[in-house]
Design a protein around this motif. Structure first.
Motif, PDB file in Angstrom:
ATOM      1  N   TYR A   4     -12.612  39.303  21.478  1.00 45.55           N
ATOM      2  CA  TYR A   4     -11.846  40.973  21.836  1.00 45.55           C
ATOM      3  C   TYR A   4     -10.602  39.987  21.976  1.00 45.55           C
ATOM      4  O   TYR A   4     -10.062  38.906  21.707  1.00 45.55           O
ATOM      5  N   ALA A   5      -9.196  41.286  22.205  1.00 40.64           N
ATOM      6  CA  ALA A   5      -8.173  40.599  21.867  1.00 40.64           C
ATOM      7  C   ALA A   5      -7.565  39.586  23.573  1.00 40.64           C
ATOM      8  O   ALA A   5      -6.855  38.748  22.748  1.00 40.64           O
ATOM      9  N   GLU A   6      -8.427  39.852  23.828  1.00 34.84           N
ATOM     10  CA  GLU A   6      -8.060  38.890  25.563  1.00 34.84           C
ATOM     11  C   GLU A   6      -8.831  37.928  25.199  1.00 34.84           C
ATOM     12  O   GLU A   6     -10.054  38.211  25.923  1.00 34.84           O
ATOM     13  N   ALA A   7      -8.597  36.825  25.989  1.00 36.22           N
ATOM     14  CA  ALA A   7     -10.109  35.534  25.947  1.00 36.22           C
ATOM     15  C   ALA A   7     -10.710  35.578  27.073  1.00 36.22           C
ATOM     16  O   ALA A   7     -10.013  35.068  27.830  1.00 36.22           O
ATOM     17  N   THR A   8     -11.364  36.765  27.893  1.00 35.65           N
ATOM     18  CA  THR A   8     -11.095  36.763  29.442  1.00 35.65           C
ATOM     19  C   THR A   8     -13.194  37.159  29.425  1.00 35.65           C
ATOM     20  O   THR A   8     -13.037  38.214  28.309  1.00 35.65           O
ATOM     21  N   TRP A   9     -13.736  36.905  30.030  1.00 34.19           N
ATOM     22  CA  TRP A   9     -15.119  37.326  30.469  1.00 34.19           C
ATOM     23  C   TRP A   9     -15.135  38.566  31.304  1.00 34.19           C
ATOM     24  O   TRP A   9     -16.060  39.174  31.522  1.00 34.19           O
ATOM     25  N   ASP A  10     -13.714  39.378  31.709  1.00 33.02           N
ATOM     26  CA  ASP A  10     -13.531  40.219  32.334  1.00 33.02           C
ATOM     27  C   ASP A  10     -13.997  41.391  31.797  1.00 33.02           C
ATOM     28  O   ASP A  10     -14.326  42.741  31.612  1.00 33.02           O
ATOM     29  N   VAL A  11     -13.653  41.038  29.933  1.00 35.29           N
ATOM     30  CA  VAL A  11     -13.409  42.509  29.049  1.00 35.29           C
ATOM     31  C   VAL A  11     -14.990  42.863  28.742  1.00 35.29           C
ATOM     32  O   VAL A  11     -15.360  43.647  27.601  1.00 35.29           O
TER      33      VAL A  11
END
Length: 56
Positions: A4-11
């Motif tokens: 994903y574009a954002e490196a967080t598990w929230d996405v």
């Protein structure tokens, strides 16, 4: 690499594991199927041999 574009598990909204989108899931499934069939064949041969001892 995070897919994903954002490196967080929230996405992450679904299942995520190594090999997603490649051949790995299919190959491991085929290997598991072959192992199951092999166990069934070996078990059937063993049980047949044991049953023949009682048929005499």
């Amino acid at each position: 690499m995070f897919p994903y574009a954002e490196a967080t598990w929230d996405v992450v909204d679904g299942a995520m594991f190594m090999g997603w989108g490649g051949a790995l899931p299919g190959m491991t499934t085929v290997i598991a199927m072959a192992a199951c069939v092999a166990v069934l064949v070996v078990g059937q041969r063993s049980e047949t041999a044991k049953a023949k001892r009682f048929d005499k």
